[in-house]
Write a protein that holds these residues in place. Structure first.
Motif: not given
Length: 178
Positions: A157-159
């Motif tokens: 999700r973040e990267e």
């Protein structure tokens, strides 16, 4: 194969949706199962997403590269032929890891998929045979969690997915959350 034959084959195979482009032109954009616009299970496409996440982990310095030995993350693989298995072998389905043809019979049913994969024997020496292998993907997921210190879904999700604007997605998890 002609485009019409490809479309006919997709229908015979119960394909949910088909999207084909050529030279930037959309040739086919069709929901084939009559169920309309909805999220689709991408199944094996996720293997490519895992490879992108490996690349991101390398870029961020969590891994030195795809030729990183698996045993450096999972010490229990320091013996025998498993010692020679690299992340690249897992990503290219050439690890030699014991496999069953239908993941639902073994991998998806397991409460601890990582332990199942770690305990599997090798049927072949690494890099000697291609075998499409879901347990290898489980090992990549577990390896990424260990080297990044984050759950794989959070790392994705973040990267990767978040920066691409992909917000509506879901991965199945085992009993321990992998």
């Amino acid at each position: 194969m002609s485009l019409d034959a490809l479309i006919d084959e997709a229908r015979r195979a119960n394909t949910s949706a088909l999207f084909i482009t050529q030279a930037g032109e959309v040739l086919v954009d069709e929901v084939m199962d009559g169920q309309g616009d909805r999220p689709l299970a991408t199944m094996s496409v996720t293997k490519g997403v895992l490879s992108l996440l490996v690349g991101r982990a390398v870029t961020l310095g969590h891994l030195p590269g795809a030729d990183h030995p698996v045993h450096e993350v999972f010490p229990e693989w320091r013996q025998g032929r498993k010692r020679d298995v690299t992340l690249r072998h897992l990503m290219t389905h050439t690890s030699g890891l014991q496999n069953v043809p239908h993941a639902g019979e073994e991998v998806y049913a397991s409460e601890d998929r990582l332990q199942l994969a770690l305990c599997a024997e090798l049927d072949a020496a690494p890099s000697t045979r291609f075998s499409y292998n879901n347990k290898a993907m489980v090992l990549i997921a577990g390896l990424l969690e260990r080297v990044t210190g984050r759950r794989l879904d959070a790392f994705a999700r973040e990267e990767l997915l978040g920066p691409l604007g992909i917000t509506d997605w879901h991965w199945s998890v085992d009993g321990r959350g992998l």
